[in-house]
Design a protein around this motif. Structure first.
Motif, PDB file in Angstrom:
ATOM      1  N   MET A  70      13.470  27.354 -16.482  1.00 16.50           N
ATOM      2  CA  MET A  70      12.568  26.799 -17.488  1.00 16.50           C
ATOM      3  C   MET A  70      11.914  27.900 -18.324  1.00 16.50           C
ATOM      4  O   MET A  70      11.659  27.703 -19.521  1.00 16.50           O
ATOM      5  CB  MET A  70      11.491  25.955 -16.802  1.00 16.50           C
ATOM      6  N   LEU A  73      14.425  28.920 -21.101  1.00 12.61           N
ATOM      7  CA  LEU A  73      14.828  27.953 -22.121  1.00 12.61           C
ATOM      8  C   LEU A  73      14.189  28.173 -23.490  1.00 12.61           C
ATOM      9  O   LEU A  73      14.861  27.939 -24.506  1.00 12.61           O
ATOM     10  CB  LEU A  73      14.542  26.531 -21.634  1.00 12.61           C
ATOM     11  N   SER A  77      16.407  28.143 -26.699  1.00 17.66           N
ATOM     12  CA  SER A  77      16.119  27.127 -27.706  1.00 17.66           C
ATOM     13  C   SER A  77      15.959  27.742 -29.091  1.00 17.66           C
ATOM     14  O   SER A  77      16.493  27.225 -30.075  1.00 17.66           O
ATOM     15  CB  SER A  77      14.855  26.362 -27.315  1.00 17.66           C
ATOM     16  N   ILE A 185      23.005  25.601 -20.727  1.00 19.74           N
ATOM     17  CA  ILE A 185      22.009  25.342 -19.683  1.00 19.74           C
ATOM     18  C   ILE A 185      22.684  25.253 -18.317  1.00 19.74           C
ATOM     19  O   ILE A 185      22.150  25.743 -17.311  1.00 19.74           O
ATOM     20  CB  ILE A 185      21.227  24.062 -20.008  1.00 19.74           C
ATOM     21  N   LEU A 448      15.711  17.925 -26.998  1.00 17.08           N
ATOM     22  CA  LEU A 448      14.935  17.622 -25.798  1.00 17.08           C
ATOM     23  C   LEU A 448      15.459  18.382 -24.581  1.00 17.08           C
ATOM     24  O   LEU A 448      14.674  18.774 -23.715  1.00 17.08           O
ATOM     25  CB  LEU A 448      14.979  16.114 -25.519  1.00 17.08           C
ATOM     26  N   ALA A 449      16.769  18.586 -24.504  1.00 17.57           N
ATOM     27  CA  ALA A 449      17.333  19.340 -23.382  1.00 17.57           C
ATOM     28  C   ALA A 449      16.835  20.773 -23.370  1.00 17.57           C
ATOM     29  O   ALA A 449      16.735  21.396 -22.304  1.00 17.57           O
ATOM     30  CB  ALA A 449      18.860  19.304 -23.447  1.00 17.57           C
ATOM     31  N   ASN A 451      13.795  21.754 -24.971  1.00 15.47           N
ATOM     32  CA  ASN A 451      12.339  21.845 -25.054  1.00 15.47           C
ATOM     33  C   ASN A 451      11.600  20.794 -24.248  1.00 15.47           C
ATOM     34  O   ASN A 451      10.361  20.794 -24.244  1.00 15.47           O
ATOM     35  CB  ASN A 451      11.896  21.731 -26.526  1.00 15.47           C
ATOM     36  N   GLY A 452      12.304  19.882 -23.592  1.00 15.85           N
ATOM     37  CA  GLY A 452      11.637  18.798 -22.886  1.00 15.85           C
ATOM     38  C   GLY A 452      10.890  19.271 -21.655  1.00 15.85           C
ATOM     39  O   GLY A 452      11.329  20.170 -20.932  1.00 15.85           O
ATOM     40  N   MET A 453       9.733  18.677 -21.400  1.00 15.67           N
ATOM     41  CA  MET A 453       8.928  18.945 -20.215  1.00 15.67           C
ATOM     42  C   MET A 453       8.419  17.615 -19.669  1.00 15.67           C
ATOM     43  O   MET A 453       7.622  16.954 -20.349  1.00 15.67           O
ATOM     44  CB  MET A 453       7.753  19.863 -20.579  1.00 15.67           C
ATOM     45  N   ASN A 455      12.107  18.601 -17.705  1.00 17.07           N
ATOM     46  CA  ASN A 455      13.439  18.677 -18.269  1.00 17.07           C
ATOM     47  C   ASN A 455      14.416  17.904 -17.376  1.00 17.07           C
ATOM     48  O   ASN A 455      14.682  18.306 -16.236  1.00 17.07           O
ATOM     49  CB  ASN A 455      13.878  20.133 -18.399  1.00 17.07           C
ATOM     50  N   GLU A 456      14.916  16.813 -17.906  1.00 13.57           N
ATOM     51  CA  GLU A 456      15.803  15.950 -17.119  1.00 13.57           C
ATOM     52  C   GLU A 456      17.088  16.666 -16.736  1.00 13.57           C
ATOM     53  O   GLU A 456      17.585  16.517 -15.604  1.00 13.57           O
ATOM     54  CB  GLU A 456      16.123  14.680 -17.906  1.00 13.57           C
TER      55      GLU A 456
END
Length: 483
Positions: A70, A73, A77, A185, A448-449, A451-453, A455-456
């Motif tokens: 994380m 990323l 990104s 990723i 989203l992959a 920057n998502g929090m 992260n799925e």
């Protein structure tokens, strides 16, 4: 009376001696059995404690892996979103549409360069003719009107052509960015698993060796200060404190013994972790180029106006994956692609450049300290192993599953669904949208992959059995050396 008792015992001395021997033997056997049971019980408790200790350290190591990924990323990104700026192309399309809708001239910044005899060149000639007619008002007004019509028609033709080209680039770049993010990723996660599992293993070994040395030192000190040591000094085993070193000395001829005996210091650990710079700055571009070639081959014939469903999109993405993950040899056979150059510098000069960028002085003659060299060599071996290939395949399958779960949940729903599709309960998987309507969902997923929090994608890869198993194999790969 005493003589009577004495005679009685004397007459039965053999039987009494035998009985005493049996009782004594039973007592000693019982004591020995109890001692052995206590030893076994203590050994079981120690093994259980050691396993629990290893389990806790491994779980902490897995948490550290997710946290480290994380932290990487944001850098990935920034590079991916800047180099593959789908949003800028979308804004360009919106500007073109707005200009056509309002009847405004197409901004020159949006028009692509054309050769001399292209419609844009003819537009420029028409514009020059109009200017010349303004300077010479005596010329026929009909020629001026004709020139104006030609100018408008040429601008409209250039705008139409430009819009089509931009739409094609949006399609290619959106799919390319989505799959580049998926591959990058996934590779970064597995590579970080390898790095931190190796470092965690050596730290665990060093902690056990340190505890062993401390226990040996305490036992030695306690014995040397005991009465037995004072009465029998020759029985003191002064070599016992070096049992751990003697055990390691059995492999003294091995090149990488230093990392087992001395461990990994903080400087070497930081230097080894700097290797992640490669995939974050260089390796992902290599992945992007491979993906771009596959996307152009597969999606070139997919019209933006055609209807597409989840199943068909999955088939197209799988076709791209096959082209990225496999290559054709000179013999005409297909083999799996080796991502070694994506994860590690392929040459010593590239490695030196990477370490210099990381703040480490260049090595003399491409030589590195033994601990770093051993870590690097073992990492290369793991990346070239069949286990890595299997784990990567499973991880990519899981990542693709996360992608299509998100698309089925957020994209293939709504008012844009195909009205001709069946309306029963099983029609959800048959929802079909125009390809152009799917592209925004793909672009949003890739963003989203990164920057998502929470992260799925990262969490799903961390929970994958094969990834955790691969890390466990690396972490526990020390038993043969210490038997």
């Amino acid at each position: 009376m005493l003589n009577t008792v004495s005679n009685y015992l004397y007459d039965r001395r053999a039987r009494l001696a035998k009985t005493a021997g049996v009782v004594g033997g039973l007592y000693l056997a019982g004591q020995y059995a109890m001692a052995r049971i206590d030893d076994v019980r203590e050994r079981i408790v120690q093994e259980r404690t050691a396993r629990e200790h290893v389990r806790k350290r491994f779980q902490q190591n897995m948490q550290d892996i997710s946290f480290t990924v994380m932290t990487y990323l944001p850098m990935l990104s920034q590079h991916v979103l800047d180099e593959m700026d789908v949003e800028a192309l979308t804004s360009e399309l919106q500007a073109l549409s707005r200009a056509r809708r309002e009847g405004l001239p197409v901004p020159r910044a949006l028009l692509p360069p054309r050769p001399e005899h292209s419609p844009a060149a003819r537009s420029s000639a028409s514009l020059d003719s109009s200017v010349e007619l303004v300077r010479r008002p005596s010329d026929a007004l009909s020629d001026a009107g004709s020139a104006s019509v030609d100018l408008a028609a040429s601008q409209m033709s250039a705008a139409t052509r430009s819009k089509a080209e931009i739409w094609r680039e949006v399609k290619m770049l959106t799919v390319t960015r989505t799959l580049t993010v998926l591959y990058s990723i996934t590779l970064l996660t597995i590579f970080t698993n390898i790095q931190l599992s190796l470092l965690g293993r050596y730290k665990y070994i060093q902690s056990i060796m340190q505890l062993e040395r401390e226990e040996e030192a305490r036992a030695q000190q306690a014995y040397e200060t005991s009465l037995s040591a004072l009465l029998f000094p020759s029985l003191v085993d002064r070599a016992r404190a070096h049992d751990v070193e003697a055990l390691l000395g059995q492999k003294a001829a091995w090149e990488d013994d230093g990392v087992w005996r001395e461990g990994v210091d903080a400087e070497t650990e930081r230097k080894y972790l700097t290797l992640s710079w490669w995939i974050l700055n260089v390796g992902w571009k290599d992945v992007g180029e491979r993906v771009r070639r596959g996307v152009e081959e597969v999606f070139e014939g997919v019209s933006l106006k055609s209807k597409i469903g989840v199943v068909e999109l999955y088939r197209l993405i799988s076709d791209v994956r096959r082209r990225v993950e496999h290559e054709i040899t000179f013999e005409g056979t297909e083999r799996r692609t080796n991502f070694l150059s994506t994860l590690l510098p392929p040459t010593s000069s590239a490695l030196s450049h990477l370490l210099t960028r990381g703040g480490f002085p260049p090595a003399h003659g491409d030589t590195h300290e033994p601990a770093f060299a051993a870590l690097l060599e073992e990492t290369r071996d793991l990346l070239a192993s069949a286990d890595f290939a299997l784990v990567l395949e499973r991880a990519l399958d899981r990542a693709a599953g996360v992608l299509f779960d998100g698309l089925a949940r957020d994209v293939f729903v709504g008012d844009d669904a195909d009205p001709d599709a069946p309306a029963d309960a099983e029609a959800e998987a048959e929802v079909r949208l125009r390809t152009a309507s799917v592209l925004p969902g793909l672009a949003r997923w890739s963003s989203l992959a990164l920057n998502g929090m929470p992260n799925e994608l990262v969490d799903s890869l961390a929970d994958l059995h094969e990834v955790a198993g691969f890390a466990a194999i690396i972490y526990s790969d020390y038993e043969d050396r210490f038997r």
